[in-house]
Design a protein around this motif. Structure first.
Motif, PDB file in Angstrom:
ATOM      1  N   ASN A 186       0.860  -1.179   0.000  1.00 16.89           N
ATOM      2  CA  ASN A 186       0.000   0.000   0.000  1.00 16.89           C
ATOM      3  C   ASN A 186       0.897   1.230   0.000  1.00 16.89           C
ATOM      4  OD1 ASN A 186       0.652   0.338   2.977  1.00 16.89           O
ATOM      5  ND2 ASN A 186      -0.525  -1.565   3.015  1.00 16.89           N
ATOM      6  N   GLU A 188       0.787   5.426   1.183  1.00 17.61           N
ATOM      7  CA  GLU A 188       0.141   6.612   1.737  1.00 17.61           C
ATOM      8  C   GLU A 188       1.211   7.668   2.018  1.00 17.61           C
ATOM      9  OE1 GLU A 188      -2.119   5.631   5.179  1.00 17.61           O
ATOM     10  OE2 GLU A 188      -3.365   4.141   4.141  1.00 17.61           O
ATOM     11  N   ASN A 221      -0.865  -4.280  -4.610  1.00 16.57           N
ATOM     12  CA  ASN A 221      -2.242  -4.221  -4.119  1.00 16.57           C
ATOM     13  C   ASN A 221      -3.104  -3.388  -5.066  1.00 16.57           C
ATOM     14  OD1 ASN A 221      -4.626  -3.880  -2.723  1.00 16.57           O
ATOM     15  ND2 ASN A 221      -3.681  -3.157  -0.831  1.00 16.57           N
ATOM     16  N   ASP A 224      -5.428  -0.530  -3.698  1.00 16.64           N
ATOM     17  CA  ASP A 224      -4.864   0.735  -3.241  1.00 16.64           C
ATOM     18  C   ASP A 224      -5.078   1.795  -4.318  1.00 16.64           C
ATOM     19  OD1 ASP A 224      -2.544   2.799  -3.047  1.00 16.64           O
ATOM     20  OD2 ASP A 224      -2.546   1.805  -1.098  1.00 16.64           O
TER      21      ASP A 224
END
Length: 332
Positions: A186, A188, A221, A224
């Motif tokens: 992921n 962020e 992923n 995501d």
């Protein structure tokens, strides 16, 4: 060991911050190859004790007097430029590597390597992969960012060509040690003391794909929201996973009273296997799917994947159940 460390024969390597999670594992790899190791740290720890028992010379405190007959000095990203030992090493003309550069030097000697990266879940997923590799009797070398009871610590020295490690994106260090299989869990906004913003982070992940081996595979992923941009124009093979979309999917998901998931794994429309996890939460479904994709890409059988994941009991301090008393559950 199948990786070549002949260039370090008759040399001595010093680690500044030798008790760290990754540094202690690197030091152990050298010690296992009969290379002299010294290192410094601020305090005693289990990692330091294990290395001393293996023959490492340990100093407490970072002092220039600790740099004497070493040929190479390795330091972590946490070490400042004005560190006494680092300054002394450079003044004496010794070879210096930061941890990521040194790890990259080691990982290139393995023909089958898995690097686990992403904002969240690296330690848990690296631990899952370790359980799978152990179930496959693959005899892996492992560097993990936590205490994994399965291997009795944060590293394991194997005697095969399989190397499993976390690849932290802090200060773009993961660019120095791309795995043959890269698992992106992921992405962020994180480490904003180094990165300007999320766009800077995403562009660095895109760059990571360009430094991978040409015959490598990125496992990513698909759920995501940032992954499409990262994978766009990728020149290496890709394998995506997810619950809502992806080539590798978890379907028929159910949870027991403890929140532990059971699910079926499909690749495209083809059923592969059923998995029942011993660790809770949807997030661990994603971690498990990533581990499945990386394992398949590394040639590990479905039988070993299922056995390893279903036997995986977790890693310390990652939603670790400590005890239950008077109907109160304590989780670390």
């Amino acid at each position: 060991m199948l990786f070549d460390l002949k260039e370090y024969e008759n040399k001595k390597v010093h680690f500044i911050g030798i008790g760290g999670v990754s540094m202690s594992g690197l030091a152990a790899i050298l010690l296992n190859s009969n290379i002299k190791v010294s290192g410094s740290d601020f305090k005693e720890s289990e990692n330091v004790k294990r290395l001393r028992e293996k023959g490492a010379e340990i100093f407490f405190g970072h002092h220039k007097e600790n740099i004497t007959d070493q040929d190479i000095v390795v330091y972590t990203a946490a070490i400042r430029e004005d560190n006494e030992e680092l300054m002394q090493a450079r003044a004496m003309g010794k070879i210096t590597y930061d941890r990521a550069e040194f790890l990259g030097h080691i990982i290139q000697n393995f023909t089958n390597s898995i690097a686990v990266t992403g904002t969240h879940g690296k330690t848990s997923t690296t631990s899952m992969l370790s359980a799978v590799a152990m179930a496959a009797d693959a005899d892996p070398t492992i560097l993990v960012g936590g205490n994994l009871p399965l291997i009795g610590g944060n590293y394991r020295i194997g005697d095969s060509d399989l190397f499993i490690t976390e690849a932290c994106e802090y200060k773009a260090s993961f660019l120095r040690f791309p795995g043959k299989v890269a698992l992106i869990l992921n992405i962020e906004a994180d480490h904003l003391d180094y990165y300007r913003d999320l766009s800077h982070i995403l562009d660095t992940f895109r760059e990571y794909l360009t430094v991978m081996p040409k015959d490598g595979t990125v496992v990513a992923n698909a759920d995501d929201p940032n992954m499409d941009y990262v994978l766009k124009d990728a020149k290496v093979k890709t394998l995506t996973f997810g619950i809502r979309k992806g080539e590798l999917r978890a379907k028929n998901i159910s949870y027991d009273k403890a929140g532990r998931a059971a699910f079926s794994v499909y690749r495209e429309d083809a059923y592969l296997t059923d998995i029942s996890l011993m660790v809770p939460g949807e997030f661990n479904i994603y971690n498990a799917l990533g581990a499945i994709g990386a394992s398949l890409s590394s040639g590990i059988s479905l039988e070993a994947i299922r056995k390893g994941l279903e036997g995986y009991l977790g890693v310390d301090k990652r939603f670790q159940h400590l005890y239950t008393k008077n109907d109160v559950m304590v989780i670390d």
